[in-house]
Enzyme design. Structure first.
Site, PDB file in Angstrom:
ATOM      1  N   ARG A  89       0.756  -1.156  -0.048  1.00 11.71           N
ATOM      2  CA  ARG A  89       0.040   0.055   0.003  1.00 11.71           C
ATOM      3  C   ARG A  89       0.989   1.232   0.111  1.00 11.71           C
ATOM      4  NH1 ARG A  89      -4.319   1.107   4.757  1.00 11.71           N
ATOM      5  NH2 ARG A  89      -2.478   1.750   5.658  1.00 11.71           N
ATOM      6  N   THR A 101      -0.813   7.531  -1.043  1.00 16.80           N
ATOM      7  CA  THR A 101      -1.957   7.398  -1.746  1.00 16.80           C
ATOM      8  C   THR A 101      -2.831   6.361  -1.184  1.00 16.80           C
ATOM      9  OG1 THR A 101      -1.553   6.058  -3.081  1.00 16.80           O
ATOM     10  CG2 THR A 101      -1.039   8.298  -3.958  1.00 16.80           C
ATOM     11  N   ASP A 155       4.976  -6.032   9.834  1.00 13.58           N
ATOM     12  CA  ASP A 155       5.903  -5.567  10.556  1.00 13.58           C
ATOM     13  C   ASP A 155       5.890  -6.469  11.830  1.00 13.58           C
ATOM     14  OD1 ASP A 155       7.297  -3.734   8.885  1.00 13.58           O
ATOM     15  OD2 ASP A 155       6.068  -1.978   9.788  1.00 13.58           O
TER      16      ASP A 155
HETATM   17  C1  PRP Z   1      -1.059  -4.396   4.599  1.00  7.85           C
HETATM   18  C2  PRP Z   1      -2.055  -5.467   4.922  1.00  7.85           C
HETATM   19  C3  PRP Z   1      -2.786  -5.413   3.667  1.00  7.85           C
HETATM   20  C4  PRP Z   1      -3.097  -4.032   3.360  1.00  7.85           C
HETATM   21  C5  PRP Z   1      -4.376  -3.586   3.850  1.00  7.85           C
HETATM   22  O1  PRP Z   1      -0.125  -4.553   3.748  1.00  7.85           O
HETATM   23  O2  PRP Z   1      -1.223  -6.798   4.986  1.00  7.85           O
HETATM   24  O3  PRP Z   1      -2.471  -6.015   2.500  1.00  7.85           O
HETATM   25  O4  PRP Z   1      -1.927  -3.219   4.174  1.00  7.85           O
HETATM   26  O5  PRP Z   1      -4.597  -2.229   3.427  1.00  7.85           O
HETATM   27  P1  PRP Z   1      -5.681  -1.641   2.658  1.00  7.85           P
HETATM   28  O6  PRP Z   1      -6.897  -2.519   2.875  1.00  7.85           O
HETATM   29  O7  PRP Z   1      -6.103  -0.331   2.778  1.00  7.85           O
HETATM   30  O8  PRP Z   1      -5.350  -2.057   1.268  1.00  7.85           O
HETATM   31  P2  PRP Z   1       0.974  -3.549   3.598  1.00  7.85           P
HETATM   32  O9  PRP Z   1       0.798  -2.571   2.364  1.00  7.85           O
HETATM   33  O10 PRP Z   1       1.451  -2.782   4.905  1.00  7.85           O
HETATM   34  O11 PRP Z   1       2.291  -4.408   2.959  1.00  7.85           O
HETATM   35  P3  PRP Z   1       2.851  -5.612   3.798  1.00  7.85           P
HETATM   36  O12 PRP Z   1       2.046  -6.862   3.861  1.00  7.85           O
HETATM   37  O13 PRP Z   1       4.199  -6.134   2.755  1.00  7.85           O
HETATM   38  O14 PRP Z   1       3.416  -5.071   5.072  1.00  7.85           O
HETATM   39  N1  URA Z   2      -2.169  -2.427   7.144  1.00  4.44           N
HETATM   40  C1  URA Z   2      -1.924  -3.164   8.270  1.00  4.44           C
HETATM   41  O1  URA Z   2      -0.935  -3.891   8.386  1.00  4.44           O
HETATM   42  N2  URA Z   2      -2.510  -2.523   9.671  1.00  4.44           N
HETATM   43  C2  URA Z   2      -3.647  -1.755   9.220  1.00  4.44           C
HETATM   44  O2  URA Z   2      -4.220  -1.523  10.291  1.00  4.44           O
HETATM   45  C3  URA Z   2      -3.823  -1.270   8.182  1.00  4.44           C
HETATM   46  C4  URA Z   2      -3.448  -1.638   7.096  1.00  4.44           C
END
Ligand code: PRP
Ligand code: URA
Length: 209
Positions: free
Chosen positions: A104, A108, A203
């Site tokens: 994400r 944005t 994380d």
């Molecule tokens: C987090 C989570 C989802 C996303 C949710 O991933 O694991 O994939 O955010 O947010 P959304 O519903 O607003 O799209 P992140 O983008 O932090 O990536 P990561 O899993 O690599 O940490």
């Molecule tokens: N992604 C995460 O890992 N945590 C949140 O709360 C939202 C998006």
């Protein structure tokens, strides 16, 4: 509209209370994410078809039920979805595994794709998309769209924590997709984090912060 199933089980509620705590260790966080995924998989597979087969017990012939050979696939959204894979595979060990890499954009909040590798026959499979967090819903919405572009028509989404905003987005964009979540939280904050939530799932699973 797709159904929203919120798990309301004492074991899941207890485990959730531990991973929400900010001081829970990476090891315990990772283990519990996997355990919750396993318990949720039990619920999300409740309507898989079964068929009669005749077997012999040590005492007699018996007609028993077995899974009716439905082809399954799981698709974790990288990275955090990886934390749910082992728990699900424990219950459905013959499922194929695809991967969709999305992150994400912190400005944005839009999903950015960086990887996609799905089983060739994904179109014939019942698919379970895994991601612990459904926040704005952008990542899950994009992942489900990729999978549908490959011909798949049977998709369920499994999350650990969902926000109402994300649920609404999926129900509007993909009304054929049922959502299974361990908890439905209050809202998103200004940075798109789920409140009260559990912080950044990726994380916390991988210890990157
Ligand atoms: C987090 C989570 C989802 C996303 C949710 O991933 O694991 O994939 O955010 O947010 P959304 O519903 O607003 O799209 P992140 O983008 O932090 O990536 P990561 O899993 O690599 O940490
Ligand atoms: N992604 C995460 O890992 N945590 C949140 O709360 C939202 C998006």
């Amino acid at each position: 509209m797709g159904q929203l199933y919120v798990m309301n089980h004492p074991l899941i509620l207890h485990k959730l209370s531990i991973i929400r705590e900010k001081d829970t260790s990476v090891k315990e966080f990772r283990e519990i994410i996997s355990e919750i995924a396993s318990l949720m998989c039990y619920e999300a597979t409740r309507d898989l078809p079964v068929e009669d087969v005749v077997i012999e017990t040590p005492l007699a012939k018996a007609t028993v039920k077995r899974l009716a050979g439905k082809k399954l696939a799981i698709v974790p959204i990288l990275r955090a979805g990886l934390g749910m894979v082992d728990g699900v595979i424990e219950l459905i060990p013959n499922a194929k595994i695809g991967h969709i890499g999305l992150y994400r954009d912190p400005e944005t909040l839009m999903p950015v794709e960086y990887y996609c590798k799905l089983p060739n026959d994904i179109g014939e499979r019942d698919v379970f998309v895994l991601d612990p967090m459904l926040a704005t819903g952008g990542s899950a919405e994009a992942a489900i769209t990729f999978i549908k572009q490959r011909g798949c028509r049977s998709i369920r989404l499994m999350n650990i924590i969902a926000a109402p905003e994300g649920v609404k987005k999926i129900q509007e964009a993909h009304p054929d997709v049922d959502i299974y979540t361990a908890a439905l939280d209050d809202c998103l904050n200004d940075h798109g984090y789920i409140v009260p939530g559990l912080g950044d799932a990726g994380d916390r699973i991988f210890g990157t912060k």
